[in-house]
Design a protein around this motif. Structure first.
Motif, short mmCIF file in Angstrom:
data_model
loop_
_atom_site.label_atom_id
_atom_site.label_comp_id
_atom_site.label_asym_id
_atom_site.label_seq_id
_atom_site.Cartn_x
_atom_site.Cartn_y
_atom_site.Cartn_z
N LEU A 159 67.27 66.93 -28.87
CA LEU A 159 66.14 67.74 -28.45
C LEU A 159 64.81 67.15 -28.89
CD1 LEU A 159 65.12 70.44 -27.18
CD2 LEU A 159 65.40 71.46 -29.46
N GLY A 160 63.99 66.73 -27.94
CA GLY A 160 62.65 66.25 -28.23
C GLY A 160 62.57 64.74 -28.33
N ASP A 161 61.36 64.23 -28.20
CA ASP A 161 61.14 62.79 -28.17
C ASP A 161 61.57 62.09 -29.46
OD1 ASP A 161 60.18 63.04 -25.60
OD2 ASP A 161 58.07 62.68 -26.13
N CYS A 162 61.43 62.72 -30.61
CA CYS A 162 61.87 62.08 -31.85
C CYS A 162 63.38 61.86 -31.85
CB CYS A 162 61.46 62.90 -33.08
SG CYS A 162 59.68 62.94 -33.36
N ALA A 163 64.12 62.86 -31.36
CA ALA A 163 65.57 62.75 -31.29
C ALA A 163 66.01 61.76 -30.22
CB ALA A 163 66.19 64.13 -31.03
N VAL A 164 65.27 61.71 -29.11
CA VAL A 164 65.64 60.89 -27.97
C VAL A 164 65.21 59.43 -28.13
CG1 VAL A 164 65.33 60.59 -25.47
CG2 VAL A 164 65.67 62.88 -26.40
N THR A 165 64.04 59.19 -28.76
CA THR A 165 63.52 57.82 -28.84
C THR A 165 63.18 57.35 -30.26
OG1 THR A 165 61.18 58.43 -28.65
CG2 THR A 165 62.40 58.11 -26.58
N GLY A 166 63.14 58.25 -31.22
CA GLY A 166 62.65 57.92 -32.57
C GLY A 166 61.20 58.30 -32.73
N PHE A 211 70.25 64.88 -23.24
CA PHE A 211 68.97 64.46 -23.79
C PHE A 211 67.88 65.32 -23.18
CE2 PHE A 211 71.78 60.87 -23.94
CZ PHE A 211 71.51 60.25 -25.14
N ILE A 212 67.08 65.98 -24.05
CA ILE A 212 65.96 66.80 -23.58
C ILE A 212 64.68 66.20 -24.15
CG2 ILE A 212 64.95 69.11 -23.41
CD1 ILE A 212 67.69 70.26 -24.19
N PRO A 213 63.99 65.35 -23.37
CA PRO A 213 62.75 64.77 -23.87
C PRO A 213 61.62 65.79 -23.88
CG PRO A 213 63.11 64.08 -21.61
CD PRO A 213 64.32 64.88 -22.02
N PRO A 237 56.57 68.85 -27.92
CA PRO A 237 57.99 69.21 -27.84
C PRO A 237 58.36 69.58 -26.41
CG PRO A 237 56.76 71.11 -28.58
CD PRO A 237 55.76 69.98 -28.41
N PRO A 238 59.67 69.66 -26.12
CA PRO A 238 60.06 70.18 -24.81
C PRO A 238 59.59 71.63 -24.70
CG PRO A 238 61.97 69.40 -26.03
CD PRO A 238 60.80 69.33 -26.95
N SER A 239 59.28 72.05 -23.50
CA SER A 239 58.80 73.42 -23.32
C SER A 239 59.93 74.43 -23.53
CB SER A 239 58.24 73.61 -21.91
OG SER A 239 59.29 73.51 -20.96
N PRO A 242 73.54 70.50 -17.40
CA PRO A 242 72.12 70.50 -16.98
C PRO A 242 71.61 69.10 -16.68
CG PRO A 242 72.29 70.75 -19.35
CD PRO A 242 73.71 70.77 -18.81
N GLU A 243 70.54 69.05 -15.90
CA GLU A 243 69.79 67.82 -15.62
C GLU A 243 68.37 68.02 -16.16
OE1 GLU A 243 70.48 64.86 -14.35
OE2 GLU A 243 72.60 65.37 -14.09
N PRO A 244 68.16 67.81 -17.46
CA PRO A 244 66.84 68.08 -18.06
C PRO A 244 65.68 67.35 -17.39
CG PRO A 244 68.47 67.73 -19.76
CD PRO A 244 69.13 67.38 -18.46
N SER A 245 65.94 66.20 -16.79
CA SER A 245 64.85 65.45 -16.16
C SER A 245 64.21 66.21 -15.01
CB SER A 245 65.34 64.08 -15.68
OG SER A 245 66.32 64.24 -14.66
N THR A 246 64.86 67.27 -14.53
CA THR A 246 64.26 68.08 -13.46
C THR A 246 63.20 69.03 -14.00
OG1 THR A 246 65.95 69.80 -13.58
CG2 THR A 246 66.38 67.96 -12.08
N VAL A 247 63.16 69.24 -15.31
CA VAL A 247 62.24 70.23 -15.88
C VAL A 247 61.36 69.70 -17.01
CG1 VAL A 247 63.63 72.24 -15.23
CG2 VAL A 247 64.02 71.14 -17.44
N THR A 248 61.60 68.48 -17.47
CA THR A 248 60.81 67.93 -18.57
C THR A 248 60.80 66.42 -18.50
OG1 THR A 248 60.35 68.05 -20.95
CG2 THR A 248 62.66 67.87 -20.30
N ARG A 249 59.87 65.82 -19.26
CA ARG A 249 59.79 64.38 -19.34
C ARG A 249 59.26 64.00 -20.72
NH1 ARG A 249 54.40 63.32 -18.72
NH2 ARG A 249 53.19 64.90 -17.67
N PHE A 250 59.25 62.71 -21.02
CA PHE A 250 58.76 62.26 -22.33
C PHE A 250 57.31 62.66 -22.52
CE2 PHE A 250 62.31 59.39 -21.58
CZ PHE A 250 63.01 59.58 -22.77
#
Length: 179
Positions: free
Chosen positions: A85-92, A145-147, A150-152, A169-177
């Motif tokens: 959950l979130g960019d830190c978890a997804v990318t560091g 992965f939910i970028p 923070p994610p909304s 789910p397909e999180p890329s349909t509702v959020t992005r980095f």
């Protein structure tokens, strides 16, 4: 009590806890969510021990210390599905910025150069830092992965709603980095 509830565990590793704040931003939908899930471990509840089996684990933050790594490994071991959950978890993200510097230089800057009283690197009660900082999937397998930074609340709601309904789910349909 509804036995069909899915169990959810959450934790934050190295990060700001903003993703958990977004979770709470679901506001009145939290009441609806409470009818559908049991939060069995989280900084948001009193439970202090990760159960043997959890349906959904949600980790925010990066793996920056030995404690973070141990928590991520425990979540992977005990959670049927693991969400990053979130960019830190997804990318560091922000915690991984220190990867560009020697750890000794980072510690010196934080605990000697920027301190006026008793400059010293802490040795007790502070987990050992890892080099390099890694996203969750850099150490354990992640399923969703939910970028976002923070994610909304809407993105988190969408992912949980899809999982509750038995869909991936397909999180890329509702959020992005960075969103």
């Amino acid at each position: 009590m509804n036995n069909a509830k899915i169990t959810v565990a959450t934790a934050w590793l190295d990060g700001c806890s903003g993703c958990h704040m977004s979770f709470l931003d679901m506001d009145q939908r939290l009441v609806e969510l409470a009818q559908l899930i049991d939060i069995v471990y989280s900084p948001l509840v009193d439970a202090k021990e990760l159960p043997e089996t959890v349906d959904v684990g949600i980790l925010e933050g990066s793996i920056s210390s030995e404690d973070d790594l141990e928590k991520a490994q425990q979540f992977r071991k005990h959670c049927k599905l693991l969400i990053s959950l979130g960019d830190c978890a997804v990318t560091g993200n922000v915690p991984a910025l220190r990867n560009h510097f020697k750890l000794a230089d980072v510690l010196n800057r934080a605990y000697h150069e920027n301190v006026t009283l008793q400059p010293q690197i802490p040795t007790r009660g502070v987990p050992a830092l890892r080099v390099p900082v890694k996203p969750i999937h850099g150490e354990v397998a992640v399923d969703v992965f939910i970028p976002g930074c923070p994610p909304s609340a809407e993105a988190i709601w969408y992912v949980l709603s899809e999982l509750i309904a038995g869909r991936m789910p397909e999180p890329s349909t509702v959020t992005r980095f960075g969103a």
